[in-house]
Scaffold this motif. Structure first.
Motif, PDB file in Angstrom:
ATOM      1  N   GLY A   1       0.797  -1.218   0.000  1.00 16.19           N
ATOM      2  CA  GLY A   1       0.000   0.000   0.000  1.00 16.19           C
ATOM      3  C   GLY A   1       0.827   1.265   0.000  1.00 16.19           C
ATOM      4  O   GLY A   1       0.404   2.275   0.562  1.00 16.19           O
ATOM      5  N   GLY A   2       2.004   1.207  -0.604  1.00 16.30           N
ATOM      6  CA  GLY A   2       2.810   2.413  -0.726  1.00 16.30           C
ATOM      7  C   GLY A   2       4.266   2.248  -0.364  1.00 16.30           C
ATOM      8  O   GLY A   2       5.092   3.052  -0.783  1.00 16.30           O
ATOM      9  N   GLY A   3       4.638   1.221   0.394  1.00 10.84           N
ATOM     10  CA  GLY A   3       6.044   1.051   0.733  1.00 10.84           C
ATOM     11  C   GLY A   3       6.239   0.274   2.017  1.00 10.84           C
ATOM     12  O   GLY A   3       5.333   0.177   2.866  1.00 10.84           O
ATOM     13  N   LEU A   4       7.433  -0.285   2.176  1.00 12.20           N
ATOM     14  CA  LEU A   4       7.742  -1.087   3.359  1.00 12.20           C
ATOM     15  C   LEU A   4       7.850  -0.272   4.632  1.00 12.20           C
ATOM     16  O   LEU A   4       7.736  -0.816   5.737  1.00 12.20           O
ATOM     17  CB  LEU A   4       9.074  -1.834   3.132  1.00 12.20           C
ATOM     18  CG  LEU A   4       9.086  -2.920   2.064  1.00 12.20           C
ATOM     19  CD1 LEU A   4      10.510  -3.430   1.860  1.00 12.20           C
ATOM     20  CD2 LEU A   4       8.171  -4.074   2.450  1.00 12.20           C
ATOM     21  N   GLU A   5       8.070   1.041   4.517  1.00 10.33           N
ATOM     22  CA  GLU A   5       8.284   1.854   5.717  1.00 10.33           C
ATOM     23  C   GLU A   5       7.036   1.936   6.589  1.00 10.33           C
ATOM     24  O   GLU A   5       7.106   2.366   7.749  1.00 10.33           O
ATOM     25  CB  GLU A   5       8.738   3.271   5.337  1.00 10.33           C
ATOM     26  CG  GLU A   5       7.741   4.080   4.533  1.00 10.33           C
ATOM     27  CD  GLU A   5       7.889   3.859   3.029  1.00 10.33           C
ATOM     28  OE1 GLU A   5       7.261   4.613   2.260  1.00 10.33           O
ATOM     29  OE2 GLU A   5       8.623   2.929   2.647  1.00 10.33           O
ATOM     30  N   ASN A   6       5.881   1.526   6.071  1.00 10.03           N
ATOM     31  CA  ASN A   6       4.647   1.551   6.849  1.00 10.03           C
ATOM     32  C   ASN A   6       4.479   0.314   7.723  1.00 10.03           C
ATOM     33  O   ASN A   6       3.457   0.180   8.416  1.00 10.03           O
ATOM     34  CB  ASN A   6       3.442   1.675   5.916  1.00 10.03           C
ATOM     35  CG  ASN A   6       3.462   2.964   5.110  1.00 10.03           C
ATOM     36  OD1 ASN A   6       3.854   4.014   5.617  1.00 10.03           O
ATOM     37  ND2 ASN A   6       3.057   2.897   3.854  1.00 10.03           N
ATOM     38  N   TYR A   7       5.452  -0.600   7.700  1.00 12.78           N
ATOM     39  CA  TYR A   7       5.348  -1.851   8.441  1.00 12.78           C
ATOM     40  C   TYR A   7       6.539  -2.014   9.376  1.00 12.78           C
ATOM     41  O   TYR A   7       7.582  -1.385   9.200  1.00 12.78           O
ATOM     42  CB  TYR A   7       5.300  -3.040   7.473  1.00 12.78           C
ATOM     43  CG  TYR A   7       4.044  -3.084   6.633  1.00 12.78           C
ATOM     44  CD1 TYR A   7       2.973  -3.888   6.998  1.00 12.78           C
ATOM     45  CD2 TYR A   7       3.929  -2.315   5.476  1.00 12.78           C
ATOM     46  CE1 TYR A   7       1.822  -3.936   6.230  1.00 12.78           C
ATOM     47  CE2 TYR A   7       2.783  -2.350   4.707  1.00 12.78           C
ATOM     48  CZ  TYR A   7       1.728  -3.162   5.088  1.00 12.78           C
ATOM     49  OH  TYR A   7       0.588  -3.194   4.324  1.00 12.78           O
ATOM     50  N   SER A   8       6.354  -2.877  10.367  1.00 19.43           N
ATOM     51  CA  SER A   8       7.466  -3.210  11.243  1.00 19.43           C
ATOM     52  C   SER A   8       8.475  -4.063  10.482  1.00 19.43           C
ATOM     53  O   SER A   8       8.175  -4.587   9.402  1.00 19.43           O
ATOM     54  CB  SER A   8       6.964  -3.982  12.468  1.00 19.43           C
ATOM     55  OG  SER A   8       6.455  -5.256  12.071  1.00 19.43           O
ATOM     56  N   ILE A   9       9.668  -4.220  11.048  1.00 13.98           N
ATOM     57  CA  ILE A   9      10.714  -4.993  10.376  1.00 13.98           C
ATOM     58  C   ILE A   9      10.267  -6.436  10.186  1.00 13.98           C
ATOM     59  O   ILE A   9      10.449  -7.028   9.109  1.00 13.98           O
ATOM     60  CB  ILE A   9      12.020  -4.923  11.183  1.00 13.98           C
ATOM     61  CG1 ILE A   9      12.575  -3.495  11.158  1.00 13.98           C
ATOM     62  CG2 ILE A   9      13.054  -5.891  10.629  1.00 13.98           C
ATOM     63  CD1 ILE A   9      13.820  -3.303  11.995  1.00 13.98           C
ATOM     64  N   ALA A  10       9.646  -7.028  11.204  1.00 19.06           N
ATOM     65  CA  ALA A  10       9.196  -8.416  11.106  1.00 19.06           C
ATOM     66  C   ALA A  10       8.123  -8.567  10.030  1.00 19.06           C
ATOM     67  O   ALA A  10       8.155  -9.514   9.222  1.00 19.06           O
ATOM     68  CB  ALA A  10       8.679  -8.893  12.459  1.00 19.06           C
ATOM     69  N   ASP A  11       7.143  -7.637  10.001  1.00 23.71           N
ATOM     70  CA  ASP A  11       6.082  -7.728   9.000  1.00 23.71           C
ATOM     71  C   ASP A  11       6.621  -7.473   7.594  1.00 23.71           C
ATOM     72  O   ASP A  11       6.179  -8.109   6.630  1.00 23.71           O
ATOM     73  CB  ASP A  11       4.985  -6.711   9.324  1.00 23.71           C
ATOM     74  CG  ASP A  11       4.207  -7.081  10.574  1.00 23.71           C
ATOM     75  OD1 ASP A  11       4.252  -8.273  10.961  1.00 23.71           O
ATOM     76  OD2 ASP A  11       3.572  -6.191  11.171  1.00 23.71           O
TER      77      ASP A  11
END
Length: 332
Positions: free
Chosen positions: A187-197
């Motif tokens: 939904g736009g980039g990995l920065e919106n998630y935790s490292i594990a997710d």
């Protein structure tokens, strides 16, 4: 010295009680019973000290082997310092013997000396640079790229990079199509998630490309190369299909008498085939009897591709309209 009554021979005699190895083994406790079994020594990972050997992997495999063998009452230093020399061979064994006697007394000191020799700063810096500058190769699937990235990280365990830095390096090295796939899934980039997710998402996306084979995706600037490669493959397939069709015509077309027709060498459709099966003859409406008649007289046949006529050759060879050389039946 005045009271030393030893002879010069006794003073100069070798002291065989000195320990020649670099290792000073920690003493065992009173109740400790440490014995390295033959099968354990045989199954230890081996390190030869060659350029292609991975010292970090060797230490990891050695640690895993020892973890299941250390007995109660025996410390890590006591066990590993005694077992480690049996895992070294060739140049690595020579290195161990050349160390200063008594310079190693703990397992930490042994690891430091081992890595300083076989994993120097120059090699470490190259491995770290490979992680920070990695890019997806042309034709490399996301699964292959992800596995290659994890392998580089494992080969440089002291890279000093944080987990978020590693994920950013991996994402920035992706080709455009796979970057779009990651953006769509997150939904736009990995920065919106935790490292594990974020890791879980990458693992899931990479696994979907595992069975794709060699991808037509390239790195950022290779999309046109993928299109060109696809067009070339389609052209090659068309040529293969045409060749297969011509071979079938050559084999499966008997002449009107039930036997095999005259095999001729065609300059347009490469390879021998029967006269009546030549695609150009069929297209021009030329039958076998016309070809035969061309060999019996001074007949000038028009070239269907332009460029004049084919003249009858008295030597017995006639140039026929399918661009092939055929001997007239009467002269066979």
């Amino acid at each position: 010295m005045a009271n030393d009554n030893r002879t010069i021979r006794e003073i100069r005699a070798r002291n065989y009680d000195e320990q020649p190895l670099c290792i000073t083994y920690p003493p065992l406790g009173a109740n400790a019973n440490l014995e390295l079994k033959g099968f354990f020594i045989h199954n230890l990972p081996k390190f030869y000290g060659q350029a292609g050997n991975d010292p970090n992997r060797h230490l990891l495999e050695f640690h895993m082997m020892c973890e299941g063998a250390i007995l109660n009452g025996v410390t890590e230093d006591q066990f590993k310092l005694r077992a480690f020399p049996f895992s070294l061979l060739d140049a690595a064994k020579d290195w161990l013997f050349y160390l200063t006697p008594g310079s190693i007394s703990t397992w930490k000191e042994m690891k430091a000396a081992f890595l300083e020799k076989f994993y120097p700063d120059s090699r470490h810096n190259r491995a770290k640079k490979a992680i920070t500058t990695i890019e997806q190769d042309h034709g490399e699937t996301m699964y292959e790229y992800w596995e290659r990235f994890k392998r580089l990280v494992a080969q440089c365990p002291y890279h000093g990079l944080s987990e978020d830095d590693l994920l950013v390096n991996f994402y920035e090295g992706l080709g455009q199509e796979d970057q779009r796939m990651v953006n769509s899934a997150t939904g736009g980039g990995l920065e919106n998630y935790s490292i594990a997710d974020a890791k879980e998402i990458i693992e899931r996306l990479a696994s979907t490309t595992r069975n794709y084979g060699r991808s037509q995706r390239g790195s950022r600037n290779a999309s046109s190369m993928g299109t060109s490669s696809s067009s070339t493959q389609n052209l090659e397939q068309s040529v293969n299909d045409l060749t297969h069709l011509v071979k079938n015509m050559m084999v499966n077309n008997p002449n009107k008498d039930g036997g095999q027709g005259n095999q001729v060498e065609c300059n347009y459709f490469q390879g021998p085939h029967m006269e009546e099966a030549c695609p150009i003859m069929i297209e021009e409406g030329i039958g076998v009897e016309n070809v035969s008649a061309m060999g019996y007289g001074n007949y000038n046949a028009r070239n269907p591709f332009g460029g004049g006529y084919y003249n009858y050759d008295p030597s017995g060879w006639t140039r026929v309209p399918c661009l092939l050389l055929a001997r007239p039946p009467a002269l066979l």
